[in-house]
Design a protein around this motif. Sequence first.
Motif, PDB file in Angstrom:
ATOM      1  N   VAL A 193     -12.425  43.910 -48.777  1.00  0.00           N
ATOM      2  CA  VAL A 193     -13.811  44.270 -48.458  1.00  0.00           C
ATOM      3  C   VAL A 193     -13.962  45.787 -48.372  1.00  0.00           C
ATOM      4  N   ALA A 194     -13.049  46.428 -47.665  1.00  0.00           N
ATOM      5  CA  ALA A 194     -13.125  47.882 -47.488  1.00  0.00           C
ATOM      6  C   ALA A 194     -13.120  48.607 -48.822  1.00  0.00           C
ATOM      7  N   GLU A 195     -12.382  48.090 -49.770  1.00  0.00           N
ATOM      8  CA  GLU A 195     -12.246  48.764 -51.066  1.00  0.00           C
ATOM      9  C   GLU A 195     -13.382  48.437 -52.023  1.00  0.00           C
ATOM     10  N   HIS A 196     -13.900  47.222 -51.978  1.00  0.00           N
ATOM     11  CA  HIS A 196     -14.770  46.764 -53.065  1.00  0.00           C
ATOM     12  C   HIS A 196     -16.195  46.385 -52.665  1.00  0.00           C
ATOM     13  N   ALA A 197     -16.473  46.082 -51.409  1.00  0.00           N
ATOM     14  CA  ALA A 197     -17.740  45.418 -51.066  1.00  0.00           C
ATOM     15  C   ALA A 197     -18.857  46.382 -50.722  1.00  0.00           C
ATOM     16  N   ASP A 198     -20.080  45.946 -51.008  1.00  0.00           N
ATOM     17  CA  ASP A 198     -21.297  46.584 -50.520  1.00  0.00           C
ATOM     18  C   ASP A 198     -21.830  45.851 -49.289  1.00  0.00           C
ATOM     19  N   LEU A 199     -21.529  44.562 -49.207  1.00  0.00           N
ATOM     20  CA  LEU A 199     -21.871  43.748 -48.052  1.00  0.00           C
ATOM     21  C   LEU A 199     -20.654  42.914 -47.677  1.00  0.00           C
ATOM     22  N   TRP A 200     -20.515  42.635 -46.384  1.00  0.00           N
ATOM     23  CA  TRP A 200     -19.449  41.760 -45.898  1.00  0.00           C
ATOM     24  C   TRP A 200     -20.079  40.666 -45.063  1.00  0.00           C
ATOM     25  N   ASN A 201     -19.732  39.401 -45.363  1.00  0.00           N
ATOM     26  CA  ASN A 201     -20.290  38.273 -44.629  1.00  0.00           C
ATOM     27  C   ASN A 201     -19.213  37.519 -43.872  1.00  0.00           C
ATOM     28  N   ILE A 202     -19.567  37.058 -42.677  1.00  0.00           N
ATOM     29  CA  ILE A 202     -18.669  36.267 -41.851  1.00  0.00           C
ATOM     30  C   ILE A 202     -19.470  35.136 -41.218  1.00  0.00           C
ATOM     31  N   PRO A 203     -18.891  33.921 -41.105  1.00  0.00           N
ATOM     32  CA  PRO A 203     -19.594  32.839 -40.416  1.00  0.00           C
ATOM     33  C   PRO A 203     -19.741  33.150 -38.932  1.00  0.00           C
ATOM     34  N   GLY A 204     -20.921  32.916 -38.392  1.00  0.00           N
ATOM     35  CA  GLY A 204     -21.179  33.192 -36.989  1.00  0.00           C
ATOM     36  C   GLY A 204     -21.440  31.922 -36.209  1.00  0.00           C
ATOM     37  N   GLY A 205     -21.948  32.086 -35.015  1.00  0.00           N
ATOM     38  CA  GLY A 205     -22.241  30.964 -34.151  1.00  0.00           C
ATOM     39  C   GLY A 205     -21.250  30.822 -33.012  1.00  0.00           C
ATOM     40  N   GLY A 206     -20.085  31.468 -33.136  1.00  0.00           N
ATOM     41  CA  GLY A 206     -19.070  31.409 -32.097  1.00  0.00           C
ATOM     42  C   GLY A 206     -19.113  32.637 -31.205  1.00  0.00           C
ATOM     43  N   ASP A 207     -17.939  33.096 -30.792  1.00  0.00           N
ATOM     44  CA  ASP A 207     -17.811  34.229 -29.876  1.00  0.00           C
ATOM     45  C   ASP A 207     -18.202  35.517 -30.597  1.00  0.00           C
ATOM     46  N   ILE A 208     -19.269  36.143 -30.159  1.00  0.00           N
ATOM     47  CA  ILE A 208     -19.749  37.349 -30.831  1.00  0.00           C
ATOM     48  C   ILE A 208     -18.769  38.505 -30.654  1.00  0.00           C
ATOM     49  N   ASP A 209     -18.015  38.532 -29.556  1.00  0.00           N
ATOM     50  CA  ASP A 209     -17.028  39.594 -29.362  1.00  0.00           C
ATOM     51  C   ASP A 209     -15.924  39.506 -30.415  1.00  0.00           C
ATOM     52  N   ASP A 210     -15.556  38.282 -30.788  1.00  0.00           N
ATOM     53  CA  ASP A 210     -14.564  38.090 -31.847  1.00  0.00           C
ATOM     54  C   ASP A 210     -15.079  38.627 -33.176  1.00  0.00           C
ATOM     55  N   LEU A 211     -16.322  38.320 -33.500  1.00  0.00           N
ATOM     56  CA  LEU A 211     -16.904  38.779 -34.758  1.00  0.00           C
ATOM     57  C   LEU A 211     -17.042  40.301 -34.773  1.00  0.00           C
ATOM     58  N   ALA A 212     -17.448  40.863 -33.654  1.00  0.00           N
ATOM     59  CA  ALA A 212     -17.550  42.320 -33.557  1.00  0.00           C
ATOM     60  C   ALA A 212     -16.177  42.966 -33.721  1.00  0.00           C
ATOM     61  N   GLY A 213     -15.140  42.306 -33.219  1.00  0.00           N
ATOM     62  CA  GLY A 213     -13.781  42.808 -33.402  1.00  0.00           C
ATOM     63  C   GLY A 213     -13.370  42.827 -34.853  1.00  0.00           C
ATOM     64  N   ARG A 214     -13.778  41.816 -35.599  1.00  0.00           N
ATOM     65  CA  ARG A 214     -13.501  41.805 -37.046  1.00  0.00           C
ATOM     66  C   ARG A 214     -14.222  42.963 -37.734  1.00  0.00           C
ATOM     67  N   SER A 215     -15.444  43.243 -37.283  1.00  0.00           N
ATOM     68  CA  SER A 215     -16.210  44.347 -37.862  1.00  0.00           C
ATOM     69  C   SER A 215     -15.542  45.688 -37.561  1.00  0.00           C
ATOM     70  N   ARG A 216     -15.008  45.842 -36.354  1.00  0.00           N
ATOM     71  CA  ARG A 216     -14.302  47.084 -36.018  1.00  0.00           C
ATOM     72  C   ARG A 216     -13.019  47.230 -36.836  1.00  0.00           C
ATOM     73  N   LEU A 217     -12.357  46.118 -37.112  1.00  0.00           N
ATOM     74  CA  LEU A 217     -11.165  46.172 -37.961  1.00  0.00           C
ATOM     75  C   LEU A 217     -11.532  46.618 -39.370  1.00  0.00           C
ATOM     76  N   LEU A 218     -12.657  46.156 -39.866  1.00  0.00           N
ATOM     77  CA  LEU A 218     -13.135  46.615 -41.168  1.00  0.00           C
ATOM     78  C   LEU A 218     -13.406  48.117 -41.143  1.00  0.00           C
ATOM     79  N   ASP A 219     -13.989  48.611 -40.056  1.00  0.00           N
ATOM     80  CA  ASP A 219     -14.188  50.053 -39.909  1.00  0.00           C
ATOM     81  C   ASP A 219     -12.857  50.797 -40.060  1.00  0.00           C
ATOM     82  N   ARG A 220     -11.818  50.267 -39.424  1.00  0.00           N
ATOM     83  CA  ARG A 220     -10.513  50.922 -39.464  1.00  0.00           C
ATOM     84  C   ARG A 220      -9.944  50.929 -40.873  1.00  0.00           C
ATOM     85  N   PHE A 221     -10.070  49.815 -41.576  1.00  0.00           N
ATOM     86  CA  PHE A 221      -9.551  49.744 -42.945  1.00  0.00           C
ATOM     87  C   PHE A 221     -10.312  50.705 -43.858  1.00  0.00           C
ATOM     88  N   CYS A 222     -11.621  50.853 -43.626  1.00  0.00           N
ATOM     89  CA  CYS A 222     -12.395  51.830 -44.402  1.00  0.00           C
ATOM     90  C   CYS A 222     -11.884  53.248 -44.143  1.00  0.00           C
TER      91      CYS A 222
END
Length: 285
Positions: A193-222
Amino acid sequence: MAPRFGILTAPMNVGYDEIQRVWREADTVPEIEHAWLFDHLMPIGGDPDGPIFEGWTLLSALAAQTERLRLGLLVTSNRFRPPAVLAKIATTVDVVSGGRLDFGIGAGSRPSHPLARREYDGHGLPYHSQDDAVAALAEACTVIRRLWTSPEPFDFDGEHVKLKGAFGNPKPVQRPHPPIMIGGRASATLRVVAEHADLWNIPGGGDIDDLAGRSRLLDRFCAEIGRDPAEITRSIFLPVDYDKPAATKEKIEEAVAAGFGHVVLGLANPYPDGVVRWVADELIR
């Protein structure tokens, strides 16, 4: 920036006329900016032997019947079609739609989902390991972008993709190419995603802190590859509960507050009459 809302209609255990009705309505509701199908070849919910439509074929039909909506598959399985063939299919849909395609792609379903796994055996498709699938996804994104943009034929000698004299003509309507959305949450996928994507999608509905953590990890990879993470729009899929609009709206508000500015609302069938206007009135306004 205000969030952008869309809908998803899973084309399984439902009639074409019903999906057509919902998409035509969505095209008239300005609060809904995008619409999506998914990419499965056998049902993954409801009657496992029920009807299901092939995503890209159906998407092209709906593209020809709408005028405003951005549209795509959430997300294409890179395991189903050779990347160069997929690039040609996607170009065709972008042309048919007049340049409204958002190109969604992912590594493909994990073997832990038996209803998703059986579609590979049932269609004679190879099923590789997840590591293999993610590596193949990275090569596919590279090849597809080159087919969309290269003015000359080219060869490609990858580990998973090998092309000789590859050339895309016509090119997509959108320049330099349709936006690329990659779906997934695994760390290896987020590196792609960090290398190729313009948008990144993730399934939601669960723990929002977990999803936000995935987003922060993407920030780090970028940051590791010198890319501005703000270049990648954060997208989330949220199922809609017709009987509990307040709970669905709460999930939307959580997601938007966590930085997910692109929201795909999953509509369960049977679709009530006027369902898209209901979504706009009850969940978005």
